[in-house]
Design an enzyme around this catalytic site. Sequence first.
Site, PDB file in Angstrom:
ATOM      1  N   HIS A 121       4.514  42.528   6.064  1.00 25.99           N
ATOM      2  CA  HIS A 121       3.180  42.724   5.499  1.00 25.99           C
ATOM      3  C   HIS A 121       2.233  41.857   6.339  1.00 25.99           C
ATOM      4  CE1 HIS A 121      -0.017  42.195   2.469  1.00 25.99           C
ATOM      5  NE2 HIS A 121       0.521  43.170   1.772  1.00 25.99           N
ATOM      6  N   ASP A 198       9.474  36.001   2.362  1.00 24.94           N
ATOM      7  CA  ASP A 198       8.427  36.609   1.543  1.00 24.94           C
ATOM      8  C   ASP A 198       9.120  37.515   0.514  1.00 24.94           C
ATOM      9  OD1 ASP A 198       6.604  38.349   0.466  1.00 24.94           O
ATOM     10  OD2 ASP A 198       5.684  38.932   2.367  1.00 24.94           O
ATOM     11  N   GLN A 201       8.041  41.637  -2.588  1.00 19.71           N
ATOM     12  CA  GLN A 201       8.481  42.993  -2.905  1.00 19.71           C
ATOM     13  C   GLN A 201       9.904  43.014  -3.469  1.00 19.71           C
ATOM     14  OE1 GLN A 201       7.155  46.351  -3.668  1.00 19.71           O
ATOM     15  NE2 GLN A 201       5.870  45.176  -2.261  1.00 19.71           N
ATOM     16  N   LYS A 224       3.232  41.501  -9.192  1.00 23.81           N
ATOM     17  CA  LYS A 224       4.204  42.567  -8.927  1.00 23.81           C
ATOM     18  C   LYS A 224       5.388  42.476  -9.886  1.00 23.81           C
ATOM     19  CE  LYS A 224       2.621  43.280  -4.290  1.00 23.81           C
ATOM     20  NZ  LYS A 224       2.800  43.152  -2.852  1.00 23.81           N
TER      21      LYS A 224
HETATM   22  C1  LIG Z   1       2.191  42.446  -1.955  1.00 27.74           C
HETATM   23  C2  LIG Z   1       2.829  41.802  -0.826  1.00 27.74           C
HETATM   24  C3  LIG Z   1       2.255  40.692  -0.198  1.00 27.74           C
HETATM   25  C4  LIG Z   1       0.906  40.130  -0.587  1.00 27.74           C
HETATM   26  O1  LIG Z   1       0.872  39.681  -1.890  1.00 27.74           O
HETATM   27  P1  LIG Z   1      -0.514  39.146  -2.508  1.00 27.74           P
HETATM   28  O2  LIG Z   1      -0.232  39.075  -3.976  1.00 27.74           O
HETATM   29  O3  LIG Z   1      -1.554  40.165  -2.158  1.00 27.74           O
HETATM   30  O4  LIG Z   1      -0.796  37.822  -1.900  1.00 27.74           O
HETATM   31  C5  LIG Z   1       2.946  40.110   0.832  1.00 27.74           C
HETATM   32  N1  LIG Z   1       4.144  40.581   1.231  1.00 27.74           N
HETATM   33  C6  LIG Z   1       4.737  41.641   0.655  1.00 27.74           C
HETATM   34  C7  LIG Z   1       6.077  42.087   1.126  1.00 27.74           C
HETATM   35  C8  LIG Z   1       4.087  42.289  -0.393  1.00 27.74           C
HETATM   36  O5  LIG Z   1       4.679  43.356  -0.960  1.00 27.74           O
END
Ligand SMILES: *Cc1c(COP(=O)(O)O)cnc(C)c1O
Length: 404
Positions: A121, A198, A201, A224
Amino acid sequence: MLNVDKIREDFPILKRTVHGKPLVYFDNAATSQTPQIVIDAIVDYYSNYNANIHRGVHTLSQEATDKYEEARIKVQKHFNAKEAYEIILTAGTTHSINIVASGFTTLLNEGDELIVSALEHHSNIVPWQMLCEKTGAILKVIPMNEEGSLDMKTYHQLLNTKTKLVFCNHVSNALGTVNPIEEIIEAAHKIGAAVLIDGAQATPHIKPDLQKLNADFYVASAHKLCGPTGVGFLYGKQEWLEKLPPYQGGGEMIATVSFKKTTYAGLPHKFEAGTPNICGGIAFGVALDYMNAVGFENIATYEDELLKYGTQELLKIEGLRIYGTSAKKTAVISFNIDGIHPYDMGAILDKLGVAVRTGHHCAQPIMDYYKIPGTIRASFSFYNTKKEIDIFIESVKKAQIMLS
Ligand SMILES: *Cc1c(COP(=O)(O)O)cnc(C)c1O
């Protein structure tokens, strides 16, 4: 087993209509919907104990502080971090990554190397490019292949004694690929590099055990995970959080302030300058409780059924191609149909009550790899149903006829 009809009752938004049609919400990879119990926690905070934390001696402030710190412990327990102070409550994934990237400015030298994956991302690319500009460090990329998986052979070849940091998502938001992060972390540690994962997701579908995983940093967003927007966390191993300088200066993050010298607060407050999203943090804790009550094993099993069913039905449509066909993926289907621009498809689906994402999904390098401007992305959650997939498939077919 998961009782979907009962679960759907928990989400008031699922009862609404869009353009006169029942809402089919398949944009869960962008943000999840909010159960009533989380909405109630937000209302309860502002109705009954809204106050600033860590400061007041009065009752409301004590109550708010206790609940906020309870939320931190819920996050710690859920992800099995060793210590509660290794959980920094932030504004979300993007904020968390920026805290680490900014902190490394003082720890890198010119010519040091950083490794990023091709599946990231933008929020796990741009802060590191900014870091490279400031320090003269070099960014290397783990390439991807046609099925949307990482080329691990090249990854191992990229690692060397100059590598200081590796960052990778646990699950790709654009394709749903589950990355082999255990292997990535272990190999990076062998040459002494730190790893940031990260988890934005992954965390809605998988419950990672941070002590077992052994990443140096792990980040995610509450929105999320059935929680509110504008809150998330940065997990860092204690030794790393102590090594990194604070990100922002201000209230809450200090021990003492004078014009001669200011000393910083200990963990986790060193990284929590200013009044945080108190209500959001508390509601995040409630969202984790809710998801744990549903059960992550149930969620994974059920969403996998939806993924298989959706994939099978979509592939019956002529001229349709799915991007991201790795054997290990979460319930995300990115696709295009010959001769149809993703945006046009998305607009017609909306008219039919179906919410999907179209575009590059904040992952332009992936789109460049496939030489496409974007995809249509349907992403499922545990509150979605096969019946909704049927409506979605019928709607895609209708749109295909209209657009060709
Ligand atoms: C949604 C997402 C982000 C960003 O998240 P924010 O809540 O907008 O800071 C970063 N990496 C991945 C893999 C995502 O799905």
